[in-house]
Design an enzyme around this catalytic site. Structure first.
Site: not given
Ligand code: AMP
Length: 215
Positions: A88, A161
């Site tokens: 990311r 979530r």
């Molecule tokens: P997601 O399920 O991919 O939408 O991720 C949910 C949350 O987890 C994000 O909004 C970030 O706070 C954190 N997160 C997940 N993947 C990453 C990543 N690769 N880098 C930084 N934060 C992450």
């Protein structure tokens, strides 16, 4: 086969990863799922990440890259991987290159799911999952066939979530635009990016991804 699914929150990365896992016997590595599991288990990583995730900010590069590194180390090097929600940031993209090299892996495809951000808020605030098996649903676009009963496992417990509310979603999108979208040129320069219309139906997007994997 190692692929990255890129796209803002709600673009369909999780839904499409589940299809790829089923159809192509690949493993999905979702840093979001790993972090949510750590928060639930109240591990040191989870305790550090919880408030950051609730705000929709990004967790530190070191934490997420070590989660990915540990998962790949525990996996046979010939298992295909879908990176969902990672990398990311540019620093994570650099770490991923190093981690893949350590395991003799290479990136085959980076697939960007292109979406209209205004439609995403509705998509995200309507989504929920089975509390038992994790199957993904949406209030209007993809409800269970029988209301209140999971199609996949029959459970009647569902969850949403905590970061799928409008304020947090807007911040998550801003983070995507500021920090994640700028990594695309790195992969464009390698000629491995394919763009897919993420506003098409779930099955149309699945077909497009299947075609890319077969190419
Ligand atoms: P997601 O399920 O991919 O939408 O991720 C949910 C949350 O987890 C994000 O909004 C970030 O706070 C954190 N997160 C997940 N993947 C990453 C990543 N690769 N880098 C930084 N934060 C992450």
């Amino acid at each position: 086969m190692n692929i990255i699914l890129l796209g803002p929150p709600g673009a369909g990365k999780g839904t499409q990863s589940a299809n790829l896992v089923e159809n192509h016997k690949m493993r999905q590595l979702s840093t979001g799922d790993m972090l949510r599991a750590a928060v639930k288990a109240q591990t040191p990583v989870g305790l550090e990440a919880k408030a950051v995730m609730e705000r929709g900010d990004l967790v530190s590069d070191e934490i997420v890259s070590s989660l990915i590194s540990d998962e790949l180390a525990a996996m046979s090097d010939d298992t295909g991987v879908i990176f969902d929600g990672y990398p990311r940031t540019e620093a994570q993209a650099t770490s991923l290159d190093e981690i893949l090299e350590q395991h003799g892996r290479k990136l085959d495809h980076v697939i960007e799911l292109e979406v209209n951000e205004d439609a995403l808020v509705e998509r995200i605030t309507g989504r929920f999952s089975c509390a038992s098996c994790g199957a993904l649903y949406h209030d209007t676009a993809n409800p269970p066939k029988v209301e209140g009963v999971c199609d996949a496992c029959g459970s009647t417990e569902f969850k949403r979530r905590p970061d799928d509310n409008e304020d947090t979603v807007r911040n998550r999108m801003a983070e995507y635009r500021a920090k994640t979208a700028p990594i695309l040129p790195i992969y464009d320069a390698r000629g491995i990016v394919t763009r897919v219309d993420g506003m098409a139906s779930i099955s149309q997007v699945t077909q497009a991804l299947n075609a890319i994997l077969a190419s």
